[in-house]
Design a protein around this motif. Structure first.
Motif, PDB file in Angstrom:
ATOM      1  N   ASN A  10      41.236  24.936  46.691  1.00 23.07           N
ATOM      2  CA  ASN A  10      39.900  25.230  46.195  1.00 23.07           C
ATOM      3  C   ASN A  10      39.662  24.254  45.055  1.00 23.07           C
ATOM      4  O   ASN A  10      40.519  24.128  44.177  1.00 23.07           O
ATOM      5  N   GLN A  11      38.554  23.539  45.068  1.00 23.23           N
ATOM      6  CA  GLN A  11      38.323  22.495  44.081  1.00 23.23           C
ATOM      7  C   GLN A  11      37.844  23.051  42.740  1.00 23.23           C
ATOM      8  O   GLN A  11      37.544  22.282  41.824  1.00 23.23           O
ATOM      9  N   LYS A  12      37.822  24.370  42.638  1.00 21.36           N
ATOM     10  CA  LYS A  12      37.449  25.028  41.388  1.00 21.36           C
ATOM     11  C   LYS A  12      38.675  25.773  40.858  1.00 21.36           C
ATOM     12  O   LYS A  12      39.441  26.346  41.635  1.00 21.36           O
ATOM     13  N   GLY A  13      38.880  25.745  39.558  1.00 18.40           N
ATOM     14  CA  GLY A  13      40.009  26.449  38.958  1.00 18.40           C
ATOM     15  C   GLY A  13      39.761  27.947  38.864  1.00 18.40           C
ATOM     16  O   GLY A  13      38.618  28.417  38.935  1.00 18.40           O
ATOM     17  N   GLY A  14      40.827  28.716  38.706  1.00 12.17           N
ATOM     18  CA  GLY A  14      40.712  30.155  38.497  1.00 12.17           C
ATOM     19  C   GLY A  14      40.214  30.933  39.688  1.00 12.17           C
ATOM     20  O   GLY A  14      39.578  31.975  39.550  1.00 12.17           O
ATOM     21  N   THR A  15      40.525  30.446  40.891  1.00 14.59           N
ATOM     22  CA  THR A  15      40.008  31.083  42.101  1.00 14.59           C
ATOM     23  C   THR A  15      41.075  31.867  42.871  1.00 14.59           C
ATOM     24  O   THR A  15      40.838  32.278  44.008  1.00 14.59           O
ATOM     25  N   GLY A  16      42.240  32.042  42.281  1.00 12.50           N
ATOM     26  CA  GLY A  16      43.277  32.794  42.980  1.00 12.50           C
ATOM     27  C   GLY A  16      44.120  31.955  43.919  1.00 12.50           C
ATOM     28  O   GLY A  16      44.833  32.480  44.775  1.00 12.50           O
ATOM     29  N   LYS A  17      44.066  30.640  43.742  1.00 11.91           N
ATOM     30  CA  LYS A  17      44.788  29.728  44.624  1.00 11.91           C
ATOM     31  C   LYS A  17      46.306  29.876  44.464  1.00 11.91           C
ATOM     32  O   LYS A  17      47.031  30.047  45.446  1.00 11.91           O
ATOM     33  N   THR A  18      46.761  29.809  43.225  1.00 15.26           N
ATOM     34  CA  THR A  18      48.198  29.946  42.971  1.00 15.26           C
ATOM     35  C   THR A  18      48.676  31.347  43.314  1.00 15.26           C
ATOM     36  O   THR A  18      49.744  31.534  43.920  1.00 15.26           O
ATOM     37  N   LEU A  38      55.325  24.657  47.512  1.00 17.86           N
ATOM     38  CA  LEU A  38      55.288  23.336  46.884  1.00 17.86           C
ATOM     39  C   LEU A  38      54.277  23.375  45.747  1.00 17.86           C
ATOM     40  O   LEU A  38      53.086  23.598  45.982  1.00 17.86           O
ATOM     41  N   ASP A  39      54.735  23.155  44.520  1.00 19.29           N
ATOM     42  CA  ASP A  39      53.851  23.206  43.353  1.00 19.29           C
ATOM     43  C   ASP A  39      53.344  21.803  43.043  1.00 19.29           C
ATOM     44  O   ASP A  39      53.950  21.047  42.294  1.00 19.29           O
ATOM     45  N   LEU A  40      52.194  21.462  43.635  1.00 23.13           N
ATOM     46  CA  LEU A  40      51.648  20.109  43.505  1.00 23.13           C
ATOM     47  C   LEU A  40      50.648  19.991  42.360  1.00 23.13           C
ATOM     48  O   LEU A  40      50.089  18.930  42.127  1.00 23.13           O
ATOM     49  N   ASP A  41      50.436  21.076  41.645  1.00 24.34           N
ATOM     50  CA  ASP A  41      49.476  21.092  40.533  1.00 24.34           C
ATOM     51  C   ASP A  41      50.193  20.686  39.241  1.00 24.34           C
ATOM     52  O   ASP A  41      51.190  21.319  38.868  1.00 24.34           O
ATOM     53  N   PRO A  42      49.733  19.638  38.546  1.00 22.06           N
ATOM     54  CA  PRO A  42      50.382  19.238  37.292  1.00 22.06           C
ATOM     55  C   PRO A  42      50.463  20.352  36.248  1.00 22.06           C
ATOM     56  O   PRO A  42      51.320  20.306  35.362  1.00 22.06           O
ATOM     57  N   GLN A  43      49.580  21.346  36.349  1.00 19.36           N
ATOM     58  CA  GLN A  43      49.671  22.478  35.415  1.00 19.36           C
ATOM     59  C   GLN A  43      50.886  23.353  35.715  1.00 19.36           C
ATOM     60  O   GLN A  43      51.283  24.165  34.885  1.00 19.36           O
ATOM     61  N   SER A  44      51.439  23.217  36.905  1.00 21.90           N
ATOM     62  CA  SER A  44      52.660  23.906  37.371  1.00 21.90           C
ATOM     63  C   SER A  44      52.618  25.422  37.131  1.00 21.90           C
ATOM     64  O   SER A  44      53.624  26.036  36.766  1.00 21.90           O
ATOM     65  N   ASN A  45      51.458  26.022  37.372  1.00 18.66           N
ATOM     66  CA  ASN A  45      51.332  27.470  37.202  1.00 18.66           C
ATOM     67  C   ASN A  45      52.183  28.241  38.198  1.00 18.66           C
ATOM     68  O   ASN A  45      52.690  29.322  37.892  1.00 18.66           O
ATOM     69  N   LEU A  46      52.346  27.698  39.397  1.00 19.51           N
ATOM     70  CA  LEU A  46      53.165  28.386  40.395  1.00 19.51           C
ATOM     71  C   LEU A  46      54.611  28.471  39.920  1.00 19.51           C
ATOM     72  O   LEU A  46      55.241  29.535  39.995  1.00 19.51           O
ATOM     73  N   SER A  47      55.134  27.364  39.420  1.00 20.45           N
ATOM     74  CA  SER A  47      56.516  27.350  38.937  1.00 20.45           C
ATOM     75  C   SER A  47      56.693  28.339  37.788  1.00 20.45           C
ATOM     76  O   SER A  47      57.660  29.118  37.757  1.00 20.45           O
ATOM     77  N   TYR A  48      55.753  28.324  36.858  1.00 22.83           N
ATOM     78  CA  TYR A  48      55.813  29.245  35.720  1.00 22.83           C
ATOM     79  C   TYR A  48      55.746  30.695  36.187  1.00 22.83           C
ATOM     80  O   TYR A  48      56.490  31.559  35.694  1.00 22.83           O
ATOM     81  N   SER A  49      54.870  30.973  37.148  1.00 25.97           N
ATOM     82  CA  SER A  49      54.658  32.350  37.604  1.00 25.97           C
ATOM     83  C   SER A  49      55.874  32.927  38.312  1.00 25.97           C
ATOM     84  O   SER A  49      56.010  34.148  38.431  1.00 25.97           O
ATOM     85  N   LEU A  50      56.764  32.052  38.788  1.00 30.88           N
ATOM     86  CA  LEU A  50      57.995  32.514  39.428  1.00 30.88           C
ATOM     87  C   LEU A  50      59.212  32.260  38.543  1.00 30.88           C
ATOM     88  O   LEU A  50      60.349  32.244  39.015  1.00 30.88           O
ATOM     89  N   ALA A  51      58.951  32.057  37.244  1.00 29.62           N
ATOM     90  CA  ALA A  51      60.009  31.876  36.245  1.00 29.62           C
ATOM     91  C   ALA A  51      60.875  30.652  36.543  1.00 29.62           C
ATOM     92  O   ALA A  51      62.070  30.637  36.265  1.00 29.62           O
ATOM     93  N   VAL A  52      60.240  29.626  37.141  1.00 31.89           N
ATOM     94  CA  VAL A  52      60.915  28.339  37.320  1.00 31.89           C
ATOM     95  C   VAL A  52      60.218  27.391  36.347  1.00 31.89           C
ATOM     96  O   VAL A  52      59.587  26.414  36.740  1.00 31.89           O
ATOM     97  N   ALA A  53      60.312  27.719  35.068  1.00 37.24           N
ATOM     98  CA  ALA A  53      59.443  27.110  34.062  1.00 37.24           C
ATOM     99  C   ALA A  53      59.895  25.735  33.593  1.00 37.24           C
ATOM    100  O   ALA A  53      59.084  24.844  33.374  1.00 37.24           O
ATOM    101  N   LYS A  54      61.221  25.520  33.464  1.00 34.34           N
ATOM    102  CA  LYS A  54      61.707  24.240  32.953  1.00 34.34           C
ATOM    103  C   LYS A  54      62.839  23.724  33.836  1.00 34.34           C
ATOM    104  O   LYS A  54      63.989  23.615  33.404  1.00 34.34           O
TER     105      LYS A  54
END
Length: 248
Positions: A10-18, A38-54
């Motif tokens: 979705n080309q808009k943020g905050g739409t429930g994509k992650t 695959l977390d292709l977003d530079p904001q890496s919200n998917l990684s953070y949300s699954l506690a794969v933060a660093k």
């Protein structure tokens, strides 16, 4: 084993994509499917949300040629995650200068074996990384909120998909539109949904993801909604979506 690659876009943020990428992936894994996120977003919200933060290594290292995708995968509650990072911003800038820059991810994913589904959480913009995802994918899943501006956003996505099909990926198809953050109490939500059902040719999934406090809480605990609260409406909705997704 045939692997189906799905770009969640979705080309808009905050739409429930992650949220959709994580929880659909989790629900598919509970159905016995082997799933890579695959977390292709530079904001890496998917990684953070699954506690794969660093993580020590991320997709940026794969794009640079320093690692293979299989070397960076992290297992989490029955899912496999290819973590993202802010370094993907630099990767995107460097990709712009490369020949066949849209093909990088497709070539990288050709090494992936043994998964039923690869779900790609795309950046919330039409970027080179998003084009890479659309070129690599066989299918697209579009999460949509039932807002007036949603209709304009959907037109933009459809135009993008048509351009990618013509230029890079003629076999790309839209798996469907999934209604997210659905508020049954709002008249506008129902009106927008009815408009979509009457005017959009693409499949709209019968399962709607309802507004749910537990869905918003789950990332704070590094879990999918199904692992965080299996009895919540959010978990019920994503399990239903996964069953419908497999049948579609």
């Amino acid at each position: 084993m045939k692997t189906t690659i799905v770009a969640v876009i979705n080309q808009k943020g905050g739409t429930g994509k992650t949220t959709t990428t994580i929880n659909l992936g989790s629900a598919l894994s509970k159905l016995g499917k082997r799933v890579l996120l695959l977390d292709l977003d530079p904001q890496s919200n998917l990684s953070y949300s699954l506690a794969v933060a660093k993580p020590d290594v991320t997709l940026a290292d794969v794009f640079l040629g320093n690692k293979k995708i299989k070397d960076i995968l992290v297992e989490k509650d029955g899912l496999w995650v290819a973590p993202g990072s802010n370094d993907l911003v630099d990767i995107e800038i460097s990709l712009v200068q490369q020949p066949e820059r849209e093909q990088f991810l497709k070539n990288l994913l050709s090494e992936i074996k043994g998964f039923d589904y690869v779900l790609i959480d795309c950046p919330p913009s039409l970027s080179v990384l998003t084009l890479n995802a659309l070129t690599a994918a066989q299918e697209i899943l579009i999460p949509l909120q039932m807002e007036v501006l949603t209709l304009q956003g959907l037109d933009q996505i459809m135009n993008t998909v048509n351009k990618v099909k013509k230029a890079f990926n003629p076999n790309l198809k839209i798996k469907g539109v999934v209604v997210v953050m659905f508020d049954v109490r709002r008249k506008l939500s129902q009106e927008v949904l009815e408009y979509l059902q009457e005017n959009v040719r693409e499949k709209i999934f019968d399962t709607h993801i309802r507004l749910n406090v537990k869905l918003a809480e789950a990332p704070s605990f590094g879990k999918s909604i199904i692992d965080y609260d299996a009895s919540s409406n959010g978990a019920k909705d994503y399990r239903a979506l996964a069953e419908e997704f497999v049948r579609a």
